[in-house]
Design an enzyme around this catalytic site. Structure first.
Site, PDB file in Angstrom:
ATOM      1  N   SER A  72      39.349  47.975  26.948  1.00 24.21           N
ATOM      2  CA  SER A  72      39.174  47.708  28.439  1.00 24.21           C
ATOM      3  C   SER A  72      39.663  46.575  28.643  1.00 24.21           C
ATOM      4  CB  SER A  72      38.448  48.377  29.038  1.00 24.21           C
ATOM      5  OG  SER A  72      36.707  48.141  28.811  1.00 24.21           O
ATOM      6  N   GLU A 281      36.218  57.746  19.368  1.00 21.49           N
ATOM      7  CA  GLU A 281      36.152  56.450  20.277  1.00 21.49           C
ATOM      8  C   GLU A 281      35.351  55.593  20.173  1.00 21.49           C
ATOM      9  OE1 GLU A 281      37.267  58.291  24.060  1.00 21.49           O
ATOM     10  OE2 GLU A 281      37.766  56.167  24.833  1.00 21.49           O
TER      11      GLU A 281
END
Lengths: 338, 338
Positions: A72, A281
């Site tokens: 992000s 992740e």
């Protein structure tokens, strides 16, 4: 051995974000000081890793992780192309230091200096730099650098220079968006999953892999909505004369970043074991444990263990697939005698 | 009885599309003739239904269908507000005629005259017209009338006039997008599923149902990626201090338009039976049969039958939930003695 192909450096020392902030401050006000990457010591890096990703990796029983900058935080929507290069290089150099400090546990995967517009020359240059000079084994390729989906599908010739480089260097791309710039899409909740699904459908109707047979994409987050709607995609392919979804599986792989048992059970039931790559992740979208089971949300190893895959299938998911899809990872591990 | 809550009039006589084409032609060229809705006979309508939706409904053993205009044909991205009203009224009137010709098999669900911009006054007016004058039992509400996601999330006060009307009239909304106006998103393959996922996450972080406790949303296509990533949403809710996804289940329901057995098995395993509504989306995204199984892709009744749900759960999915979520459907069926 158990290889986790999807880990992010979300625990960087604060100075790293300070540099990012200074880059953006100077974009907003050219009279601001010229920013330089922060001085971060090896001890700072060790501390940020040993108490986080490495600790969790060991506790859960995994052995090795492909490690890339925080997704992000890539923020490819910022249009300045120099800033994109400065930021990607700095992030990659930092990830490279992690993998040099902990070579037995991590191999590096790159952030690319994408921007919403402009040619991909700088992106290709950074791919060549990190792969040939720093030993990176993969890249994260953002199918939506604008954050608003204002660019072209991944099947457009715009992307071909990147695919040529990836194919030549034998480096796969994880298809991974960054921050959404649209209030309708929560970045971690919707944008990531939507991107996974959208790109798969783009590929389904294209002949991209006939043009680039050596190109390999890893679709993260268990493929978004793809395995859950596998029948829909098979039916659509028949209706529109697209290739069968199974045909894509020569070049497309899915990770196991799906955070509950029923999801992993679906993934392993629908997608052949040779196309599933173990991943957590971690440290990613979810933190902490499910109060109902006590299991940490992203302890995907527990879900995969309980999925009922056979021993040979598990070995593929844990190790063999990653070594096949990431040939430079295999070379790296082989050189270490593993 | 078995109620299918998601059917579309995708088989309209050609004259209906001719009217749409004429509306758009006049938008492009104001000197073009003023278009009027086509004259379509009852026999034409009967033929278009008897050989398609009604035939398939009966063959598969379902009894009743909630029937709405073709979703991809709503085309709310066309900005002209008068055209939106003309088109929605004409589509709704045609669907109403279907349900008058076949009252034992169909009840009507409306297309709304949404546009990318402008107040929702005309939308509310059409809701009141179709519900109070024509007996419609539900509406399809497009969370992305622009087709490019340029509007606001469904939790924004912009939408509140619609929610007030739906709550007052006891009419649920199926959250259903129309044609995507972005090449990255295939309409049926990606855009539909992305919308389902995105709206669910919008709701998760909001207090919308505290403000509108009587509002009910049906999320089609099995909820997009939602059941597959239920653990991710539970984890994200914990991280961000959102409500638990289970809390949304007082107001949010999922249909069974998922086109393979593993997908339906996941849906029925993750989502409580009282929140699942039987649906086929027929005639929708997929046509024809799976060559491997011989089953038609959208024969979701076969998948649900084989899902292992108990008898009482199946009765909820097939009938009781639909009658509870769509009170005006229940009244309609009760008045028929069913």
């Amino acid at each position: 051995m158990i290889i986790d192909v999807h880990g992010h450096y979300t625990t960087t020392p604060r100075e790293h974000q300070d540099f990012r902030d200074a880059l953006l401050a100077r974009l907003a006000d050219p009279s601001a000081p010229v920013p330089f990457p922060a001085s971060i010591s090896d001890d700072q890096i060790r501390e940020s890793i040993e108490h986080n990703q490495l600790k969790i990796l060991r506790e859960r029983g995994a052995d090795f992780m492909l490690f890339s900058p925080k997704a992000s935080g890539m923020e490819h929507h910022v249009p300045d192309r120099d800033v994109a290069v400065h930021w990607a290089r700095t992030c990659n150099d930092l990830v490279h230091r992690v993998t040099e400090l902990f070579p037995d546990s991590f191999a590096p995967v790159a952030q690319l200096p994408q921007t919403p517009d402009g040619s991909l020359g700088r992106v290709v240059k950074e791919i060549r730099r990190v792969v040939t000079e720093l030993g990176f084994v993969g890249v994260n390729l953002n199918p939506d650098p604008s954050g608003t989906w204002s660019g072209v599908p991944m099947t457009d010739p715009y992307w071909f220079p990147v695919y040529e480089a990836l194919e030549e260097l034998e480096v796969p791309a994880m298809v991974h968006v960054s921050t959404a710039c649209n209030l309708n899409f929560h970045t971690l909740g919707a944008h990531y999953l939507n991107a996974d699904t959208s790109v798969f459908v783009q590929l389904l109707g294209s002949d991209l892999f006939e043009r680039f047979p050596g190109l390999r994409f890893v679709i993260p987050h268990g493929g978004g909505a793809v395995p859950y709607h596998w029948g829909r995609f098979r039916g659509l392919a028949m209706r529109y004369g697209w290739q069968d979804p199974a045909k894509l599986l020569d070049n497309v792989f899915f990770d196991t970043a799906v955070y509950h048992q029923p999801g992993i059970d679906l993934l392993t039931r629908v997608i052949p074991a040779e196309n599933i790559l173990f991943a957590s992740e971690m440290l990613g979208a979810v933190r902490g444990a499910d109060p109902e089971t006590g299991l940490e949300w992203d302890d995907t190893l527990s879900y995969v263990e309980a999925s009922g895959l056979s021993g040979p299938d598990l070995r593929q998911v844990y190790e063999a697939n990653a070594r096949r899809v990431y040939p430079r990872l295999d070379q790296r591990l082989t050189a270490m005698g593993r």
